[in-house]
Design a protein around this motif. Structure first.
Motif, PDB file in Angstrom:
ATOM      1  N   HIS A  76       0.856  -1.189   0.000  1.00 48.38           N
ATOM      2  CA  HIS A  76       0.000   0.000   0.000  1.00 48.38           C
ATOM      3  C   HIS A  76       0.887   1.232   0.000  1.00 48.38           C
ATOM      4  N   GLY A  77       0.322   2.352  -0.405  1.00 49.90           N
ATOM      5  CA  GLY A  77       1.061   3.600  -0.450  1.00 49.90           C
ATOM      6  C   GLY A  77       0.481   4.637   0.485  1.00 49.90           C
ATOM      7  N   GLU A  78       1.315   5.608   0.843  1.00 53.53           N
ATOM      8  CA  GLU A  78       0.894   6.738   1.666  1.00 53.53           C
ATOM      9  C   GLU A  78       1.429   8.013   1.026  1.00 53.53           C
ATOM     10  N   LEU A  79       0.553   8.997   0.894  1.00 57.07           N
ATOM     11  CA  LEU A  79       0.943  10.304   0.378  1.00 57.07           C
ATOM     12  C   LEU A  79       0.733  11.317   1.487  1.00 57.07           C
ATOM     13  N   GLU A  80       1.825  11.919   1.946  1.00 59.10           N
ATOM     14  CA  GLU A  80       1.762  12.932   2.998  1.00 59.10           C
ATOM     15  C   GLU A  80       2.025  14.295   2.361  1.00 59.10           C
ATOM     16  N   ILE A  81       1.071  15.199   2.492  1.00 61.18           N
ATOM     17  CA  ILE A  81       1.204  16.556   1.985  1.00 61.18           C
ATOM     18  C   ILE A  81       1.744  17.412   3.122  1.00 61.18           C
ATOM     19  N   PHE A  82       2.915  17.987   2.953  1.00 59.36           N
ATOM     20  CA  PHE A  82       3.542  18.771   4.013  1.00 59.36           C
ATOM     21  C   PHE A  82       3.213  20.252   3.919  1.00 59.36           C
ATOM     22  N   ASN A  83       3.128  20.774   2.702  1.00 57.41           N
ATOM     23  CA  ASN A  83       2.768  22.171   2.499  1.00 57.41           C
ATOM     24  C   ASN A  83       2.353  22.330   1.037  1.00 57.41           C
ATOM     25  N   ALA A  84       2.234  23.551   0.570  1.00 52.67           N
ATOM     26  CA  ALA A  84       1.752  23.800  -0.791  1.00 52.67           C
ATOM     27  C   ALA A  84       2.703  23.311  -1.878  1.00 52.67           C
ATOM     28  N   THR A  85       3.950  23.029  -1.533  1.00 46.14           N
ATOM     29  CA  THR A  85       4.918  22.656  -2.565  1.00 46.14           C
ATOM     30  C   THR A  85       5.582  21.290  -2.364  1.00 46.14           C
ATOM     31  N   HIS A  86       5.438  20.660  -1.205  1.00 45.96           N
ATOM     32  CA  HIS A  86       6.164  19.414  -0.933  1.00 45.96           C
ATOM     33  C   HIS A  86       5.261  18.317  -0.386  1.00 45.96           C
ATOM     34  N   ALA A  87       5.504  17.107  -0.905  1.00 44.53           N
ATOM     35  CA  ALA A  87       4.788  15.917  -0.446  1.00 44.53           C
ATOM     36  C   ALA A  87       5.760  14.747  -0.412  1.00 44.53           C
ATOM     37  N   ALA A 102       9.427   0.220   1.432  1.00 46.75           N
ATOM     38  CA  ALA A 102      10.330  -0.275   0.395  1.00 46.75           C
ATOM     39  C   ALA A 102      10.727   0.793  -0.615  1.00 46.75           C
ATOM     40  N   ASP A 103       9.913   1.844  -0.757  1.00 46.85           N
ATOM     41  CA  ASP A 103      10.205   2.882  -1.736  1.00 46.85           C
ATOM     42  C   ASP A 103       9.655   4.198  -1.210  1.00 46.85           C
ATOM     43  N   SER A 104      10.378   5.279  -1.466  1.00 47.12           N
ATOM     44  CA  SER A 104       9.880   6.603  -1.086  1.00 47.12           C
ATOM     45  C   SER A 104      10.508   7.659  -1.983  1.00 47.12           C
ATOM     46  N   VAL A 105       9.793   8.775  -2.116  1.00 49.36           N
ATOM     47  CA  VAL A 105      10.292   9.885  -2.921  1.00 49.36           C
ATOM     48  C   VAL A 105       9.637  11.176  -2.432  1.00 49.36           C
ATOM     49  N   TRP A 106      10.443  12.217  -2.332  1.00 51.52           N
ATOM     50  CA  TRP A 106       9.923  13.559  -2.064  1.00 51.52           C
ATOM     51  C   TRP A 106       9.500  14.157  -3.388  1.00 51.52           C
ATOM     52  N   LEU A 107       8.340  14.772  -3.424  1.00 47.95           N
ATOM     53  CA  LEU A 107       7.816  15.406  -4.625  1.00 47.95           C
ATOM     54  C   LEU A 107       7.697  16.903  -4.392  1.00 47.95           C
ATOM     55  N   THR A 108       8.135  17.674  -5.367  1.00 48.99           N
ATOM     56  CA  THR A 108       8.013  19.127  -5.327  1.00 48.99           C
ATOM     57  C   THR A 108       7.026  19.547  -6.405  1.00 48.99           C
ATOM     58  N   CYS A 109       6.107  20.397  -6.037  1.00 43.76           N
ATOM     59  CA  CYS A 109       5.053  20.853  -6.943  1.00 43.76           C
ATOM     60  C   CYS A 109       5.645  21.533  -8.180  1.00 43.76           C
ATOM     61  N   LEU A 110       5.187  21.123  -9.342  1.00 46.29           N
ATOM     62  CA  LEU A 110       5.663  21.723 -10.594  1.00 46.29           C
ATOM     63  C   LEU A 110       5.317  23.192 -10.694  1.00 46.29           C
ATOM     64  N   ARG A 111       4.225  23.609 -10.100  1.00 49.62           N
ATOM     65  CA  ARG A 111       3.816  25.018 -10.173  1.00 49.62           C
ATOM     66  C   ARG A 111       4.781  25.929  -9.425  1.00 49.62           C
ATOM     67  N   SER A 112       5.617  25.343  -8.545  1.00 45.54           N
ATOM     68  CA  SER A 112       6.621  26.154  -7.850  1.00 45.54           C
ATOM     69  C   SER A 112       7.926  26.262  -8.641  1.00 45.54           C
ATOM     70  N   ASN A 113       8.003  25.544  -9.758  1.00 46.37           N
ATOM     71  CA  ASN A 113       9.185  25.563 -10.621  1.00 46.37           C
ATOM     72  C   ASN A 113       8.927  26.516 -11.782  1.00 46.37           C
ATOM     73  N   PRO A 114       9.643  27.639 -11.856  1.00 51.08           N
ATOM     74  CA  PRO A 114       9.364  28.645 -12.896  1.00 51.08           C
ATOM     75  C   PRO A 114       9.500  28.105 -14.323  1.00 51.08           C
ATOM     76  N   THR A 115      10.322  27.091 -14.540  1.00 55.64           N
ATOM     77  CA  THR A 115      10.479  26.553 -15.904  1.00 55.64           C
ATOM     78  C   THR A 115       9.334  25.616 -16.275  1.00 55.64           C
ATOM     79  N   CYS A 116       8.484  25.252 -15.303  1.00 51.22           N
ATOM     80  CA  CYS A 116       7.409  24.300 -15.565  1.00 51.22           C
ATOM     81  C   CYS A 116       6.015  24.889 -15.365  1.00 51.22           C
ATOM     82  N   ARG A 117       5.891  26.169 -15.300  1.00 50.74           N
ATOM     83  CA  ARG A 117       4.569  26.774 -15.105  1.00 50.74           C
ATOM     84  C   ARG A 117       3.672  26.448 -16.299  1.00 50.74           C
ATOM     85  N   ALA A 118       2.397  26.256 -16.001  1.00 48.80           N
ATOM     86  CA  ALA A 118       1.436  25.926 -17.059  1.00 48.80           C
ATOM     87  C   ALA A 118       1.386  27.027 -18.110  1.00 48.80           C
ATOM     88  N   ALA A 119       1.186  26.606 -19.338  1.00 49.65           N
ATOM     89  CA  ALA A 119       1.164  27.556 -20.463  1.00 49.65           C
ATOM     90  C   ALA A 119      -0.110  28.386 -20.463  1.00 49.65           C
TER      91      ALA A 119
END
Length: 119
Positions: A76-87, A102-119
């Motif tokens: 099973h998986g768990e997604l923990e949202i820490f703030n508006a930009t990190h999970a 067995a596996d984990s990864v920190w995710l950073t919101c794409l909207r906080s990355n200036p090169t990845c802002r939605a068009a």
């Protein structure tokens, strides 16, 4: 479905796509059009919750470079949202009497990355 939805997901800077039809676990890097792309979503197949057919134990070989972790185990998986930009995403193997991370990864919101802002 991916062929019909991928452009929409990419254009709107979706961070994570969870899927579950295949009865196993696999996590990919950020992907767009079959290639690693820092502005694409992380694809996670977490279809390992159990079923009558059992686990899908065969993966495509060799493992694609965009596939970062895979395992044919119940879990099973768990997604923990820490703030508006990190999970934090963690996947736990449940094959034994207790859950094992067995596996984990920190995710950073794409909207906080200036090169990845939605068009």
């Amino acid at each position: 479905m991916k062929a019909d939805m991928e452009e929409l997901l990419f254009a709107n800077r979706v961070d994570i796509v969870f899927a579950g039809h295949v009865h196993a676990y696999e996590r990919f890097t950020r992907v767009y059009d079959g290639q690693a792309n820092n502005c694409g979503p992380v694809y996670i197949n977490v279809g390992d919750g159990g079923n009558r057919e059992g686990l899908a134990t065969e993966y495509m070989e060799p493992q694609a470079a965009i596939s970062l972790f895979r395992e044919a185990s119940f879990g099973h998986g768990e997604l923990e949202i820490f703030n508006a930009t990190h999970a934090l995403w963690t996947w736990h193997r449940n094959d034994d009497d207790e859950s094992v991370e067995a596996d984990s990864v920190w995710l950073t919101c794409l909207r906080s990355n200036p090169t990845c802002r939605a068009a």
